[in-house]
Structure formats: structure tokens, C-alpha cells
Write a protein that holds these residues in place. Structure first.
Motif, PDB file in Angstrom:
ATOM      1  N   LEU A  61       0.797  -1.014  -0.217  1.00 42.95           N
ATOM      2  CA  LEU A  61      -0.009   0.004  -0.109  1.00 42.95           C
ATOM      3  C   LEU A  61       0.797   1.195   0.013  1.00 42.95           C
ATOM      4  O   LEU A  61       1.778   1.507   0.949  1.00 42.95           O
ATOM      5  N   ALA A  62       0.960   1.839  -1.092  1.00 41.90           N
ATOM      6  CA  ALA A  62       2.102   3.154  -1.307  1.00 41.90           C
ATOM      7  C   ALA A  62       1.084   4.239  -1.021  1.00 41.90           C
ATOM      8  O   ALA A  62      -0.103   4.286  -1.825  1.00 41.90           O
ATOM      9  N   LYS A  63       1.532   5.386  -0.823  1.00 40.65           N
ATOM     10  CA  LYS A  63       1.287   6.661  -0.376  1.00 40.65           C
ATOM     11  C   LYS A  63       0.602   7.244  -1.942  1.00 40.65           C
ATOM     12  O   LYS A  63       1.402   7.056  -2.850  1.00 40.65           O
ATOM     13  N   ALA A  64      -0.623   7.854  -1.954  1.00 41.21           N
ATOM     14  CA  ALA A  64      -1.019   8.418  -3.184  1.00 41.21           C
ATOM     15  C   ALA A  64      -0.131   9.366  -3.892  1.00 41.21           C
ATOM     16  O   ALA A  64      -0.250   9.491  -5.074  1.00 41.21           O
ATOM     17  N   GLU A  65       0.626  10.083  -3.160  1.00 39.34           N
ATOM     18  CA  GLU A  65       1.474  10.946  -3.806  1.00 39.34           C
ATOM     19  C   GLU A  65       2.464  10.635  -4.591  1.00 39.34           C
ATOM     20  O   GLU A  65       2.899  11.521  -5.747  1.00 39.34           O
ATOM     21  N   TYR A  66       2.641   9.309  -4.448  1.00 36.87           N
ATOM     22  CA  TYR A  66       3.558   8.797  -5.588  1.00 36.87           C
ATOM     23  C   TYR A  66       2.956   8.650  -7.224  1.00 36.87           C
ATOM     24  O   TYR A  66       3.810   8.485  -8.137  1.00 36.87           O
ATOM     25  N   PHE A  67       1.862   8.521  -6.936  1.00 37.68           N
ATOM     26  CA  PHE A  67       1.093   8.239  -8.225  1.00 37.68           C
ATOM     27  C   PHE A  67       0.450   9.703  -8.740  1.00 37.68           C
ATOM     28  O   PHE A  67      -0.104   9.652  -9.728  1.00 37.68           O
ATOM     29  N   THR A  68       0.459  10.750  -8.193  1.00 40.63           N
ATOM     30  CA  THR A  68       0.182  12.176  -8.666  1.00 40.63           C
ATOM     31  C   THR A  68       1.028  13.218  -8.841  1.00 40.63           C
ATOM     32  O   THR A  68       0.505  14.360  -8.828  1.00 40.63           O
ATOM     33  N   GLY A  69       2.420  12.757  -9.087  1.00 42.60           N
ATOM     34  CA  GLY A  69       3.366  13.998  -8.870  1.00 42.60           C
ATOM     35  C   GLY A  69       3.330  14.511 -10.368  1.00 42.60           C
ATOM     36  O   GLY A  69       2.877  14.184 -11.267  1.00 42.60           O
ATOM     37  N   PRO A  70       3.682  15.983 -10.228  1.00 43.65           N
ATOM     38  CA  PRO A  70       3.812  16.775 -11.362  1.00 43.65           C
ATOM     39  C   PRO A  70       4.908  16.528 -12.309  1.00 43.65           C
ATOM     40  O   PRO A  70       5.782  15.805 -11.834  1.00 43.65           O
ATOM     41  N   GLY A  71       4.925  16.979 -13.532  1.00 46.08           N
ATOM     42  CA  GLY A  71       5.668  16.764 -14.657  1.00 46.08           C
ATOM     43  C   GLY A  71       6.382  15.399 -15.179  1.00 46.08           C
ATOM     44  O   GLY A  71       5.802  14.307 -14.634  1.00 46.08           O
ATOM     45  N   LEU A  72       7.382  15.240 -15.798  1.00 46.20           N
ATOM     46  CA  LEU A  72       7.823  14.090 -16.322  1.00 46.20           C
ATOM     47  C   LEU A  72       8.298  13.147 -15.112  1.00 46.20           C
ATOM     48  O   LEU A  72       7.897  11.740 -15.161  1.00 46.20           O
ATOM     49  N   LYS A  73       9.004  13.633 -14.062  1.00 45.74           N
ATOM     50  CA  LYS A  73       9.196  12.721 -12.789  1.00 45.74           C
ATOM     51  C   LYS A  73       8.228  12.103 -12.313  1.00 45.74           C
ATOM     52  O   LYS A  73       8.147  11.022 -11.929  1.00 45.74           O
ATOM     53  N   GLY A  74       7.000  12.898 -11.968  1.00 44.82           N
ATOM     54  CA  GLY A  74       5.630  12.423 -11.617  1.00 44.82           C
ATOM     55  C   GLY A  74       5.027  11.382 -12.304  1.00 44.82           C
ATOM     56  O   GLY A  74       4.742  10.141 -11.921  1.00 44.82           O
ATOM     57  N   ARG A  75       5.108  11.702 -13.415  1.00 44.19           N
ATOM     58  CA  ARG A  75       4.469  10.361 -14.614  1.00 44.19           C
ATOM     59  C   ARG A  75       5.387   9.188 -14.523  1.00 44.19           C
ATOM     60  O   ARG A  75       4.850   8.100 -14.502  1.00 44.19           O
ATOM     61  N   LEU A  76       6.741   9.569 -14.843  1.00 42.64           N
ATOM     62  CA  LEU A  76       7.526   8.288 -14.587  1.00 42.64           C
ATOM     63  C   LEU A  76       7.305   7.359 -13.067  1.00 42.64           C
ATOM     64  O   LEU A  76       7.401   6.287 -13.172  1.00 42.64           O
ATOM     65  N   THR A  77       7.326   8.308 -12.111  1.00 39.79           N
ATOM     66  CA  THR A  77       7.058   7.484 -10.913  1.00 39.79           C
ATOM     67  C   THR A  77       5.769   6.806 -10.693  1.00 39.79           C
ATOM     68  O   THR A  77       5.737   5.664 -10.240  1.00 39.79           O
ATOM     69  N   ALA A  78       4.633   7.294 -11.049  1.00 45.63           N
ATOM     70  CA  ALA A  78       3.325   6.769 -11.037  1.00 45.63           C
ATOM     71  C   ALA A  78       3.366   5.648 -12.153  1.00 45.63           C
ATOM     72  O   ALA A  78       2.908   4.573 -11.636  1.00 45.63           O
ATOM     73  N   PHE A  79       3.995   5.730 -13.237  1.00 46.67           N
ATOM     74  CA  PHE A  79       4.035   4.583 -13.970  1.00 46.67           C
ATOM     75  C   PHE A  79       4.874   3.274 -13.241  1.00 46.67           C
ATOM     76  O   PHE A  79       4.259   2.193 -13.543  1.00 46.67           O
ATOM     77  N   PHE A  80       5.978   3.653 -12.836  1.00 42.88           N
ATOM     78  CA  PHE A  80       6.713   2.521 -12.139  1.00 42.88           C
ATOM     79  C   PHE A  80       5.904   2.122 -10.950  1.00 42.88           C
ATOM     80  O   PHE A  80       5.830   0.681 -10.903  1.00 42.88           O
ATOM     81  N   PHE A  81       5.396   2.704 -10.226  1.00 39.46           N
ATOM     82  CA  PHE A  81       4.508   1.866  -8.997  1.00 39.46           C
ATOM     83  C   PHE A  81       3.236   1.184  -9.577  1.00 39.46           C
ATOM     84  O   PHE A  81       3.164   0.097  -8.955  1.00 39.46           O
ATOM     85  N   ARG A  82       2.801   1.743 -10.280  1.00 38.62           N
ATOM     86  CA  ARG A  82       1.620   1.190 -11.063  1.00 38.62           C
ATOM     87  C   ARG A  82       2.112  -0.135 -11.821  1.00 38.62           C
ATOM     88  O   ARG A  82       1.261  -1.249 -11.478  1.00 38.62           O
ATOM     89  N   SER A  83       2.889  -0.122 -12.532  1.00 39.86           N
ATOM     90  CA  SER A  83       3.604  -1.419 -13.193  1.00 39.86           C
ATOM     91  C   SER A  83       4.184  -2.207 -12.213  1.00 39.86           C
ATOM     92  O   SER A  83       3.858  -3.559 -12.594  1.00 39.86           O
ATOM     93  N   ALA A  84       4.403  -1.896 -10.951  1.00 41.41           N
ATOM     94  CA  ALA A  84       4.870  -2.913 -10.102  1.00 41.41           C
ATOM     95  C   ALA A  84       3.604  -3.522  -9.312  1.00 41.41           C
ATOM     96  O   ALA A  84       4.074  -4.064  -8.377  1.00 41.41           O
TER      97      ALA A  84
END
Length: 239
Positions: A61-84
Motif C-alpha cells: 500500500l503506497a501513498k497516493a502522492e507517488y501516483f500524482t506527482g507533477p511533470g515528467l518525474k511524477g509520470r515516471l514515478t506513477a508508471f513505475f509504481f502502477r506497473s509494479a
């Protein structure tokens, strides 16, 4: 599929090479069936080190902020956590907590491993803080064992704000599964939930040997931030 690609090809081997984690008690993690792995949370790298060494897949269970960050870094982080396969958790209120519990119970209903940090957030100073009772609710409702886990050395390897980890010895300890079947049917009793949570936190403390603080980490962080603000902008004395 991406989870296993990360674990065995892209990230897992790199983490093992860089951190060379010492593993203790891995046999305490059940080979099959649903279980909760409850650990201390010292570093962003905790999310990756534990899954890298476990033989089974684990969903956090990961904090929602990892999935909603702004910019390219935020999108990459969200993709990484969702894919995992990680599940976003909104920590903003009571109803959000209930949603997190429902998500966690859904993982356990599929006989999978659920990873959770009972403190609710990373420790800002390396100490172990009071656990929230959500872990107890899930353990009692699902009727599953809880495996205590201690991450050791990850705070020094990657403290808050540190992007590139330091080279520092890391150990991961798993304790014997905790059985709470004696509390069957009592998942709505506040005193029982507090007792179960405290037992889990004591088991983590025994493994990690951290200093314990009988206060929620989020409260301690807020108080520390207020103190810093007060030092920077002291109030004018009353005339």
C-alpha cells in the motif's frame, strides 16, 4: 509481467549488487497463502529492497502522492509504481483509511502477500514510531498471520531527501509470524486493535533495535516543522 522484469532483470540484480543486503529469517515468510508483512519504514529504497529479496510477489500500500506527482518525474514515478502492482493510498482522512483497508483485504483475499508500514509514513529521524491500527484490522478481518520485518541501515543509505543512495551496509530481518486468531470476531474492539498493533510494533522493534517513540510519526513531523518555523520566524513579544 513488469513486476518480474523489475525484480529479476532491471532493478533486483542492481539493488543486490549495490546494497548487498544481509537477509535473516527469510524462512519465516510463508511460502503460500495470504499473509501481511509489516515493517519499519526508514527510506524510499525500502519499497524496492524487500520485494527484491522475497521469493514471492508482495503488493504494498503506497501513498497516493507517488501516483500524482507533477511533470515528467511524477509520470515516471506513477508508471513505475502502477506497473509494479502497488496500490495508491489516500492518507487524508478516516474514509481514506477505510478505502486502504478494503484494498488490502482484496490483496489478501487472493492469497497474496501484502506489505504495509504501520507507522503510516517514513521515519524522519531513524526512530520507530507508534503504529496505526489499520494493520490490525486487516489481520483480524482476513484471519492471516503478520510477519514482522525490520529494515536496518536503509536510513543511513538513503535518508529523507537523498536521491542517490550512499554505500552503506543493509540488513533485512524477518521475525516469526504472529498469530492473532485468539481475537477472532473482535476486529471492531478498539482496545483489541490497539493491543494487536502494539504487539506488531514491539516485534518490529525487537528486530530493528531502534529507539521507540510513543507518538505517531506524522504528528512528530508536524511538531518538528512548527518548531523550525518558529525558530525562523519568531513571534514578536507582546507589549
Amino acid at each position: 509481467m513488469f513486476y518480474y522484469l523489475l525484480k529479476y532483470v532491471l532493478l533486483g540484480p542492481l539493488l543486490r549488487l549495490v546494497f548487498r543486503p544481509r537477509i535473516e529469517g527469510l524462512e519465516n515468510v510463508p511460502a503460500t497463502g495470504a499473509a501481511i508483512v509489516a515493517g519499519n519504514h526508514l527510506s524510499f529504497s525500502d519499497h524496492f529492497l524487500m520485494p527484491a529479496i522475497l521469493k514471492r510477489r508482495i503488493t504494498f500500500l503506497a501513498k497516493a502522492e507517488y501516483f500524482t506527482g507533477p511533470g515528467l518525474k511524477g509520470r515516471l514515478t506513477a508508471f513505475f509504481f502502477r506497473s509494479a502492482g502497488q496500490i495508491p493510498v489516500d492518507r487524508s482522512g478516516k474514509e481514506a483509511g477505510q478505502a486502504a483497508i478494503r484494498e488490502g483485504l482484496g490483496v489478501l483475499a487472493k492469497d497474496e502477500l501484502l506489505g504495509i508500514y504501520p507507522e503510516g509514513t517514513r521515519s524522519h529521524d531513524g526512530r520507530l514510531y507508534k503504529g496505526k491500527v489499520g494493520v490490525a484490522v486487516m489481520a483480524l478481518k482476513a484471519g492471516v498471520p503478520v510477519v514482522p520485518c525490520a529494515m536496518i541501515g536503509t536510513f543511513e543509505a538513503q535518508p529523507p531527501g537523498k536521491v542517490i543512495p550512499n554505500i552503506h551496509p543493509v540488513a533485512i530481518r524477518f521475525g516469526k509470524p504472529l498469530d492473532f486468531s485468539r481475537y477472532d470476531g473482535m476486529e471492531n474492539e478498539k482496545a483489541v486493535l490497539r493491543a494487536v498493533t502494539d504487539e506488531i510494533m514491539y516485534a518490529i522493534l525487537s528486530l530493528s533495535e531502534q529507539e521507540y517513540v510513543d507518538q505517531y510519526a506524522a504528528v512528530a513531523k508536524a511538531e518538528q516543522a512548527a518548531e523550525k518555523k518558529e525558530r525562523r520566524f519568531p513571534r514578536a513579544p507582546l507589549s
